[in-house]
Design a protein around this motif. Sequence first.
Motif, PDB file in Angstrom:
ATOM      1  N   ALA A 173       0.808  -1.216   0.000  1.00 42.75           N
ATOM      2  CA  ALA A 173       0.000   0.000   0.000  1.00 42.75           C
ATOM      3  C   ALA A 173       0.843   1.268   0.000  1.00 42.75           C
ATOM      4  CB  ALA A 173      -0.934   0.008   1.210  1.00 42.75           C
ATOM      5  N   VAL A 174       2.018   1.243   0.621  1.00 46.70           N
ATOM      6  CA  VAL A 174       2.767   2.506   0.727  1.00 46.70           C
ATOM      7  C   VAL A 174       3.870   2.664  -0.314  1.00 46.70           C
ATOM      8  CG1 VAL A 174       2.347   2.606   3.226  1.00 46.70           C
ATOM      9  CG2 VAL A 174       4.562   1.815   2.389  1.00 46.70           C
ATOM     10  N   THR A 175       4.353   1.553  -0.873  1.00 44.94           N
ATOM     11  CA  THR A 175       5.514   1.678  -1.758  1.00 44.94           C
ATOM     12  C   THR A 175       5.195   2.525  -2.989  1.00 44.94           C
ATOM     13  OG1 THR A 175       6.263  -0.488  -0.978  1.00 44.94           O
ATOM     14  CG2 THR A 175       7.334   0.388  -2.944  1.00 44.94           C
ATOM     15  N   ASP A 176       4.005   2.389  -3.532  1.00 43.12           N
ATOM     16  CA  ASP A 176       3.649   3.140  -4.738  1.00 43.12           C
ATOM     17  C   ASP A 176       3.876   4.640  -4.567  1.00 43.12           C
ATOM     18  OD1 ASP A 176       2.876   0.966  -6.202  1.00 43.12           O
ATOM     19  OD2 ASP A 176       0.744   1.189  -5.769  1.00 43.12           O
ATOM     20  N   SER A 177       3.388   5.182  -3.482  1.00 42.22           N
ATOM     21  CA  SER A 177       3.441   6.637  -3.326  1.00 42.22           C
ATOM     22  C   SER A 177       4.615   7.112  -2.491  1.00 42.22           C
ATOM     23  CB  SER A 177       2.141   7.149  -2.679  1.00 42.22           C
ATOM     24  OG  SER A 177       1.063   7.024  -3.572  1.00 42.22           O
ATOM     25  N   ALA A 178       5.209   6.241  -1.704  1.00 40.81           N
ATOM     26  CA  ALA A 178       6.254   6.698  -0.789  1.00 40.81           C
ATOM     27  C   ALA A 178       7.561   5.930  -0.922  1.00 40.81           C
ATOM     28  CB  ALA A 178       5.748   6.625   0.658  1.00 40.81           C
ATOM     29  N   GLY A 179       7.613   4.928  -1.779  1.00 44.80           N
ATOM     30  CA  GLY A 179       8.832   4.142  -1.918  1.00 44.80           C
ATOM     31  C   GLY A 179       9.243   3.517  -0.596  1.00 44.80           C
ATOM     32  N   PHE A 180      10.541   3.244  -0.438  1.00 47.24           N
ATOM     33  CA  PHE A 180      11.047   2.724   0.823  1.00 47.24           C
ATOM     34  C   PHE A 180      11.621   3.845   1.692  1.00 47.24           C
ATOM     35  CE2 PHE A 180      11.120  -1.079  -1.806  1.00 47.24           C
ATOM     36  CZ  PHE A 180      10.626  -2.023  -0.922  1.00 47.24           C
ATOM     37  N   GLY A 181      12.193   4.828   1.042  1.00 48.13           N
ATOM     38  CA  GLY A 181      12.953   5.842   1.758  1.00 48.13           C
ATOM     39  C   GLY A 181      12.104   6.752   2.621  1.00 48.13           C
ATOM     40  N   LYS A 182      10.799   6.786   2.383  1.00 52.78           N
ATOM     41  CA  LYS A 182       9.928   7.613   3.222  1.00 52.78           C
ATOM     42  C   LYS A 182       9.117   6.744   4.199  1.00 52.78           C
ATOM     43  CE  LYS A 182      10.098  11.230   3.442  1.00 52.78           C
ATOM     44  NZ  LYS A 182       9.188  12.288   3.088  1.00 52.78           N
ATOM     45  N   THR A 183       9.609   5.543   4.490  1.00 52.72           N
ATOM     46  CA  THR A 183       9.006   4.728   5.548  1.00 52.72           C
ATOM     47  C   THR A 183       9.932   4.770   6.762  1.00 52.72           C
ATOM     48  OG1 THR A 183      10.034   2.679   4.762  1.00 52.72           O
ATOM     49  CG2 THR A 183       7.888   3.238   3.862  1.00 52.72           C
ATOM     50  N   SER A 184       9.400   4.329   7.901  1.00 57.89           N
ATOM     51  CA  SER A 184      10.108   4.573   9.164  1.00 57.89           C
ATOM     52  C   SER A 184      11.123   3.511   9.530  1.00 57.89           C
ATOM     53  CB  SER A 184       9.090   4.650  10.305  1.00 57.89           C
ATOM     54  OG  SER A 184       8.547   3.376  10.566  1.00 57.89           O
ATOM     55  N   GLY A 185      11.083   2.347   8.860  1.00 56.16           N
ATOM     56  CA  GLY A 185      11.787   1.189   9.394  1.00 56.16           C
ATOM     57  C   GLY A 185      10.915   0.570  10.480  1.00 56.16           C
ATOM     58  N   PHE A 186      11.215  -0.682  10.806  1.00 57.41           N
ATOM     59  CA  PHE A 186      10.345  -1.405  11.732  1.00 57.41           C
ATOM     60  C   PHE A 186      10.451  -0.860  13.158  1.00 57.41           C
ATOM     61  CE2 PHE A 186       9.461  -5.055  14.566  1.00 57.41           C
ATOM     62  CZ  PHE A 186       8.148  -5.240  14.207  1.00 57.41           C
ATOM     63  N   ILE A 187       9.326  -0.822  13.848  1.00 62.49           N
ATOM     64  CA  ILE A 187       9.338  -0.550  15.284  1.00 62.49           C
ATOM     65  C   ILE A 187       8.575  -1.686  15.949  1.00 62.49           C
ATOM     66  CG2 ILE A 187       9.451   1.971  15.017  1.00 62.49           C
ATOM     67  CD1 ILE A 187       6.297   1.319  16.167  1.00 62.49           C
ATOM     68  N   ASP A 188       9.074  -2.165  17.089  1.00 59.08           N
ATOM     69  CA  ASP A 188       8.418  -3.344  17.692  1.00 59.08           C
ATOM     70  C   ASP A 188       7.318  -2.979  18.674  1.00 59.08           C
ATOM     71  OD1 ASP A 188       9.786  -3.171  20.418  1.00 59.08           O
ATOM     72  OD2 ASP A 188      11.517  -3.391  19.118  1.00 59.08           O
ATOM     73  N   ASP A 189       7.365  -1.786  19.223  1.00 56.47           N
ATOM     74  CA  ASP A 189       6.255  -1.279  20.039  1.00 56.47           C
ATOM     75  C   ASP A 189       5.888  -2.213  21.180  1.00 56.47           C
ATOM     76  OD1 ASP A 189       4.151   0.529  20.651  1.00 56.47           O
ATOM     77  OD2 ASP A 189       2.723  -0.728  19.589  1.00 56.47           O
ATOM     78  N   THR A 190       6.832  -2.958  21.700  1.00 59.27           N
ATOM     79  CA  THR A 190       6.422  -4.014  22.630  1.00 59.27           C
ATOM     80  C   THR A 190       6.841  -3.735  24.066  1.00 59.27           C
ATOM     81  OG1 THR A 190       6.319  -6.387  22.927  1.00 59.27           O
ATOM     82  CG2 THR A 190       8.484  -5.478  22.444  1.00 59.27           C
ATOM     83  N   ARG A 191       6.070  -4.270  24.990  1.00 61.87           N
ATOM     84  CA  ARG A 191       6.502  -4.320  26.390  1.00 61.87           C
ATOM     85  C   ARG A 191       6.973  -5.727  26.753  1.00 61.87           C
ATOM     86  NH1 ARG A 191       2.384  -1.018  28.532  1.00 61.87           N
ATOM     87  NH2 ARG A 191       1.902  -0.565  26.379  1.00 61.87           N
ATOM     88  N   ALA A 192       6.909  -6.644  25.785  1.00 65.78           N
ATOM     89  CA  ALA A 192       7.337  -8.025  26.001  1.00 65.78           C
ATOM     90  C   ALA A 192       8.788  -8.142  25.542  1.00 65.78           C
ATOM     91  CB  ALA A 192       6.422  -8.985  25.235  1.00 65.78           C
ATOM     92  N   PHE A 193       9.712  -7.965  26.476  1.00 68.15           N
ATOM     93  CA  PHE A 193      11.132  -7.893  26.131  1.00 68.15           C
ATOM     94  C   PHE A 193      11.579  -9.096  25.325  1.00 68.15           C
ATOM     95  CE2 PHE A 193      15.705  -8.303  27.411  1.00 68.15           C
ATOM     96  CZ  PHE A 193      16.158  -7.143  26.811  1.00 68.15           C
ATOM     97  N   LEU A 194      11.082 -10.268  25.732  1.00 66.71           N
ATOM     98  CA  LEU A 194      11.542 -11.496  25.069  1.00 66.71           C
ATOM     99  C   LEU A 194      11.115 -11.578  23.611  1.00 66.71           C
ATOM    100  CD1 LEU A 194      12.892 -12.787  27.432  1.00 66.71           C
ATOM    101  CD2 LEU A 194      11.480 -14.815  27.096  1.00 66.71           C
ATOM    102  N   SER A 195      10.081 -10.826  23.249  1.00 65.13           N
ATOM    103  CA  SER A 195       9.568 -10.950  21.882  1.00 65.13           C
ATOM    104  C   SER A 195      10.264 -10.017  20.896  1.00 65.13           C
ATOM    105  CB  SER A 195       8.059 -10.669  21.869  1.00 65.13           C
ATOM    106  OG  SER A 195       7.814  -9.279  21.973  1.00 65.13           O
ATOM    107  N   ILE A 196      11.182  -9.189  21.381  1.00 61.94           N
ATOM    108  CA  ILE A 196      11.799  -8.207  20.476  1.00 61.94           C
ATOM    109  C   ILE A 196      12.476  -8.862  19.274  1.00 61.94           C
ATOM    110  CG2 ILE A 196      13.627  -6.466  20.299  1.00 61.94           C
ATOM    111  CD1 ILE A 196      12.786  -5.443  23.053  1.00 61.94           C
TER     112      ILE A 196
END
Lengths: 468, 468, 468
Positions: free
Chosen positions: C396-419
Amino acid sequence: MELKAAADRLFPADAGVRRLAAELYAAVADAPIVSPHGHVDPRLLLDDDPFADPAALLVTPDHYVLRLLHAHGVPLDALGRGPAGSSAPRDVWRAFASHWHAFAATPVRVWLEDTLQNVVGLDRHPSAGNADEQFDAIAAWIADPASRPRRLYERFRIEVLATTDDPADDLAAHRALAADPSWHGRVIPTFRPDRYLDPSAPGWRQALDDLTAASGIETGTHAGLIAALEDRRAFFRACGATSTDTGVVEAWAVRAEPAELERIHAAARAGDVPASDAAAYRAHMLWELARMSSEDGLVMQLHPGVLRNHHAPTLQRFGPDTGHDLPLPTAYSVPLRELLRDFGTHPSFRMVLFTVDETAFSREIAPLAGFYPSVFAGAPWWFLDSPDGIRRYREAVTDSAGFGKTSGFIDDTRAFLSIPARHDVARRMDAGWLATLVATGRLPEAEAHAIAADLVGPLPRRVFRLDA
Amino acid sequence: MELKAAADRLFPADAGVRRLAAELYAAVADAPIVSPHGHVDPRLLLDDDPFADPAALLVTPDHYVLRLLHAHGVPLDALGRGPAGSSAPRDVWRAFASHWHAFAATPVRVWLEDTLQNVVGLDRHPSAGNADEQFDAIAAWIADPASRPRRLYERFRIEVLATTDDPADDLAAHRALAADPSWHGRVIPTFRPDRYLDPSAPGWRQALDDLTAASGIETGTHAGLIAALEDRRAFFRACGATSTDTGVVEAWAVRAEPAELERIHAAARAGDVPASDAAAYRAHMLWELARMSSEDGLVMQLHPGVLRNHHAPTLQRFGPDTGHDLPLPTAYSVPLRELLRDFGTHPSFRMVLFTVDETAFSREIAPLAGFYPSVFAGAPWWFLDSPDGIRRYREAVTDSAGFGKTSGFIDDTRAFLSIPARHDVARRMDAGWLATLVATGRLPEAEAHAIAADLVGPLPRRVFRLDA
Amino acid sequence: MELKAAADRLFPADAGVRRLAAELYAAVADAPIVSPHGHVDPRLLLDDDPFADPAALLVTPDHYVLRLLHAHGVPLDALGRGPAGSSAPRDVWRAFASHWHAFAATPVRVWLEDTLQNVVGLDRHPSAGNADEQFDAIAAWIADPASRPRRLYERFRIEVLATTDDPADDLAAHRALAADPSWHGRVIPTFRPDRYLDPSAPGWRQALDDLTAASGIETGTHAGLIAALEDRRAFFRACGATSTDTGVVEAWAVRAEPAELERIHAAARAGDVPASDAAAYRAHMLWELARMSSEDGLVMQLHPGVLRNHHAPTLQRFGPDTGHDLPLPTAYSVPLRELLRDFGTHPSFRMVLFTVDETAFSREIAPLAGFYPSVFAGAPWWFLDSPDGIRRYREAVTDSAGFGKTSGFIDDTRAFLSIPARHDVARRMDAGWLATLVATGRLPEAEAHAIAADLVGPLPRRVFRLDA
């Protein structure tokens, strides 16, 4: 890096499906281009002058290119916009070439690669290192008489090219082209009355004056405006137009009373129109355009849901069409209900619905096209005019509307050189989708071939009444 | 063209995944059909008369078929709707057969191909050329005693078939069937109280009178209406019902005060109810239905978001269910918040949420089903009841709701002959999705087999409390 | 069942594409983890105590796990929430293990399988039968000094870990960690001012008092609140913060007049603020946060569109973060227009837009990121942080924003083991998407390798200004 577009690009990855897609594609790859909706200036083909320079050819006027470069930090001044002469063409090209990575995996890259390799004849990806060399090569290509617009029109196998024109336009270029014995193509106007619909828009009064000048009909009243528009539609039809196009923020089309309309018209002429009156007026005008289409048979294209000029400072400094028109959530079934009540089954009426909110494809546009004989699901447009956008469009609309109630591809471009690349992407993606349907037992192969052939010529000719 | 449905149709194209999908499918292909939601008339099975004719069997009553033919310019008169006798069955079939291309790649084509080949036994695609011949062949098939509804019920391996019924219905057909010693199937009613919810609807007062007649309970007051509905629910349960079904435009469910409800009820009886009062009344009624479900355990199905009878002239001339009910953008989490506050964790309450706005799957329905023990994500319905719709549904809901919080397939059909075809599509698509999960390492193969088996029988029996 | 995560899991099924995906993945599989957004408590690493027990490690604090178990009928009391001691850790684990099927094919299952096998070292799927045995095994693993948080931080190859912190927080843990000579990692705070934005929220006045205490600046006036927030931002920056985070229901950001703001501020202090005033105040605060970011360079993360604590009874009994926060339809282009007018092209301003309404990716977020140099399309978050969610995000985002205008992955987790599991899923899905682009001729292989490498380190470091 070598510029080498793969012969089987954009086909599905599975080997069997890919083989089938390649076969379906091969049969239509070289079919003439029917382009019933676009923004090429007819003077390009009338004058047949060489293109100005590589930047003006490929970078500066293309808002798809501008917006991504801007997003990566290149100011529009450095791309040829803004005060004239603020950037030399060669510098513009350098800025573009050194940001080639910004286009990776976007549809802009797909179009540019095809154009640079197959039209211009380059063999390397643009880069900071080869910018000057490629600039010179493109300049040389431009200087070649074979690169003149008319020669390209033939080389691209364009069968018909529709432009977009203001109702007050005298269509002189179209008429001159049609009268030119050395010209064998077909360039037709499209009636785009956007300037006349919104009595609260800054340019509305000027537009009315222009329309009066063009039609000889007084537009001081609403009835006069309607008569003048009808007069110009007849003129456009006489000049070859088969369709109209309208861009609105919301698709509301609701009839209002004549007295009410005259009251709003008069107040707006006096520069005083409240927002609710303007909305009622606009909604009525959309209904009127449908009424006119039901009478004169011009196909009504509707493009709702775009918020123009999102960034006011850029608009102020660089003008419109500079990359910050943005999609909005867009509704169709409710706002168009009255219009379709009155004209939806009218035998002369025809409406092509476009969207930049792709949720509308399966929820509103395909279900409407799957019931109303007059409604067709417009090809994916603008932000959705990409390989994945086209695939998602087919997946979303085929269930409820099949193929026969879709519009066929429209390139919607002002970048003349990109026309074949854009149609090629659509042909490849449609071939891939048809191949997937065959491979998953949803469509006999013979029928897939028939549909592929229909999509590139007969279908858009029928939908846009190009053979009428 | 030969009619030859591929054995591996609808499975993913990749050979490895397809092989796995075929294995998963094979194990459930012949499993009995559990149909907890549909619109077949119970009299069909009670009377067991032969079907009337090919057009009445396959064309005229099926709004999926009608809408696409209408979209391609066939008037509804020519399809057996409108004044009786306005079109002969053979002419209807000819119109249908000569527009066979209109269904290409749609789910309607998939169902029809399966039905024509595997139920009726035809071997060619319908066409203008073979219309008369196929009409006669189908008529002969109809005349065969093996084509009677009860024989087909057995042949289709239907285990349970739920109908949709008005609360005022005496369920005579259901009771007669259940009492018939020669009948061994299971046909159960579903309580559909739509007519009683909206005090501003034209038929509301008549509906209340009908309900009073059926229940013997006075419905002149709101409290009386509630009591009468409760009475009828008990009757439906006694006749085998395990669920209710409700279609609303918006899913608002908000409790109102008794005095307020009585005031609106009385005003509406007098024919005078403002829109805001009607909305408050409707919202309360939805809350009441949930309250009743929490008490009597009938599973509450909710189908919001359909704009009925979009084209007023067609409604006027041909009545409802003629192909112009259309999806709307639909919300769940906010409008259902109060209902779920009160009943969302109630052990007896259960709610199946359906949508025709597929954006709701990942945004609202799956997240709700992924928290509330009472909420289940309903199968893709109506416009989404297609191979691609089913795939997108699984992709959208599995993340947040897994498989165990989905409803199992429902066919929702009034086209009796299409029941096996519809369940077969769901089984194939689910097998393909499970195979994809296995192939991409997201699910052990043994677990995929267990889930495939669960989806076609145990799951819907649990969700719809069919074993209770 | 044996727990054996496939080496090529999550890659596309096609053999050729899979091979390419595996190559792209292999080059980044072991790259250090950049985690610019998450909810791990910094004390975990400061204290470096062993984890409490298997339930507290893997079940009780993880709202992804809780919500699905709750949806399958397990009460939160049985999962360690509610009154302390109401359920023993072993009983919690038994409840979890006996509902392992509830996670089938969900992202939670993917993360848990990876964690259990590759971090904890189990070799069987959890089940009712092995619950006690696995509980003991995990407890033994916890007791191993190699399982202490700091050792795991190293083992996970975490390069930087951002936490989420209240502006009134003294960041003592961050400062102590930074001052600890035996600690070589990088844990940085994130400024999250949510408590201070809504003058109608119950905790607002307390929050202001806390802020005054922390900053020494009087917050009795709006101007004081702004000054105090600015002061705390400077403190956060001094402690290593590079970004802020804000969660709002709607993304409206509209400047208000100082006098108006003081009036509302004063009224709210007095406990009397009408809803419209509160909305105006909140909208102004969002604008102010952007203004501050444009001045101090902290990257502004925005997470609109979540309805918190949908089920009031669960909130009352078990508190927030118990699995019933739900997504809402969410708009960006219109509500953020004024903010972007003022700061969208400001060289110091940067904004990362997240969503849980995936329709916004192609319609609003990617088009905004594809024009504004300051805007980046945030990684798929929360309900969308799944293999299919990540794939749909890229499509959905690559068409209009390519890769360079994406944030990179964020894990957003409080579960340390799942990082590591979460980053691994993103790396695998991105490798699969890049491989698909290469296989379909949309991206040269060399460029795909460069992008894969960029996505896991350089890109998020640039976007979140981690190298500044």
